[in-house]
Enzyme design. Structure first.
Site: not given
Length: 445
Positions: A154, A363, A423
């Site tokens: 991320s 994601d 994610h």
């Protein structure tokens, strides 16, 4: 006695005093410490040493900014123990020594004594990390020759790219002694605008938006684009938050971290009652910061970190709580949040640094469509050859005969498409993530 020796001694006595905590595993040793990277700014690191000197060293950087590697990455994703302190079968410590760093300053057990001690941009984040790495490789000299990789997730990927570039410069200058072998950017916030602009199309083709919803999300995304193009980055961050709200309201609360799940009701931005909607639109950034950061600081994880783990570590200052400054970390970085670092990735590739991009199929917040867009805009001379390659399928280690991922590599650049993952790839597809780690670090699988 030096600080590093102190932490090792405290570790030994900590286990005697708190022997109810399980060991991280046979042959695995642990050490941890603080580094003061600027006056009053303290960063915490925690190392699990693998039982084989032939294995590489991996530093894990969490997202947010404000998400804790020592907490979430460690106990929810890749550490030797899970949140219930049970052994993790897919721990990365099987294949590498793993270094968790709580960064930026104020994240996890890291803290600042001063209101102006928080980082406000990735340049400061990288500068702080270089101080920590210089300290680490000096104190842990046995790791100077070990292949060193930076893995990230991320917003951690955005930080990892800039840190990697500064690290290559520091190695050349001789200010940091290490064997830097590459960086891996997982579901990374490298080009925020590309992510936002593809939310609508991605949700539409997966039947999570109708035509009206697509129009609403597109309109919100265009507002973000205008702010970015005008270099109004703080405004762009605020409009990013509004765009997320629009997505939630048109999808009945799709989970940004895995589109096959729904956002928990207590984290969902409601369009009713009217008061909640007004609050959301008046203070969108505050609410989104809390929603994203709190996801990485669940009550049970917070209780673990501020309870038995804090006691085990033995060096956490009395006035510091794990995650206590997380929201301030994010808010101080808000003006830098929507800035892209695609040019940094280009510089890394041109410098010959091994760069890997990996992304989860499910994601949304950093969807694969957006990742592919910025990759295709790279100026790296090898890109035309990379684009001509067909990808290779990888079997899912947990389901023999089923495809777990696709990948392709050319020279010093690689891309992994991880199937059935959102994610947080290591927590969604642990066996596949572990196999990818071994492939990137050039181990037999």
């Amino acid at each position: 006695m030096g600080r590093f020796q102190t932490s090792a001694v405290l570790f030994f006595f900590g286990f005697l005093l708190h022997k109810g905590l399980p060991s991280p595993g046979s042959g695995t040793t642990e050490v941890w410490d603080y580094v003061e990277v600027r006056p009053g700014a303290h960063m915490f690191w925690w190392l699990y040493s693998a039982d084989s000197p032939d294995l590489p060293l991996v530093m894990w950087l969490q997202g947010g900014p404000g998400g804790s590697g020592s907490g979430f990455g460690n106990f929810e994703e890749i550490g030797p123990l899970n949140r219930d302190l049970q052994p993790r079968n897919t721990s990365w410590v099987q294949a590498a020594s793993v270094l968790f760093v709580d960064n930026p300053v104020g994240t996890g057990f890291s803290y600042t004594e001063r209101p102006d001690g928080f980082a406000t941009d990735v340049a400061t984040v990288a500068s702080d990390m270089l101080v920590l790495l210089q300290h680490f490789f000096t104190k842990q000299a046995e790791f100077q020759s070990v292949p060193f990789y930076i893995f990230s997730e991320s917003y951690g990927g955005k930080m990892a790219a800039v840190i990697s570039l500064e690290l290559t410069k520091a190695i050349t200058k001789g200010t940091v002694k290490c064997n830097f072998a590459g960086v891996a950017l997982g579901d990374s916030w490298i080009s925020p605008l590309d992510s936002v602009m593809t939310w609508g199309p991605y949700l539409y083709v997966t039947s999570l938006l109708d035509d009206y919803g697509l129009a609403d999300v597109t309109k919100a995304a265009e507002a973000v684009k205008e702010a970015v193009n005008n270099k109004q980055f703080l405004k762009a961050t605020e409009l990013w938050s509004v765009a997320e709200t629009v997505v939630e309201q048109n999808t009945n609360g799709v989970n940004f971290y895995n589109i096959l799940t729904q956002e928990p009701d207590d984290k969902r931005t409601k369009s009713s009652p009217e008061g909640d909607f007004i609050l959301t639109m008046a203070f969108p950034l505050v609410l989104q910061i809390r929603r994203h950061i709190q996801r990485l600081h669940s009550l049970s994880l917070s209780e673990l970190m501020n309870g038995p783990i804090r006691k085990k570590l033995g060096i956490i200052p009395q006035n510091v709580t794990w995650g206590g400054q997380a929201e301030e970390v994010f808010s101080n970085m808000a003006g830098d949040f929507m800035r892209p670092v695609v040019d940094t990735v280009d510089q890394l590739l041109t410098a010959g640094v091994n760069v890997t991009v990996y992304n989860g199929q499910l994601d949304l917040i950093v969807d694969t469509m957006g990742q592919e867009l910025w990759v295709k805009r790279l100026k790296w001379e090898g890109l035309p050859f990379f684009n001509k390659l067909r990808w290779t399928a990888l079997d899912d280690p947990a389901s023999p005969g089923a495809t777990g991922a696709f990948y392709k590599n050319y020279k010093n650049f690689g891309f992994y498409w991880i199937l059935k993952a959102g994610h947080m790839i290591p927590s969604d597809q642990g066996p596949m993530a572990l196999q990818m780690l071994k492939m990137i670090t050039q181990q037999q699988v």
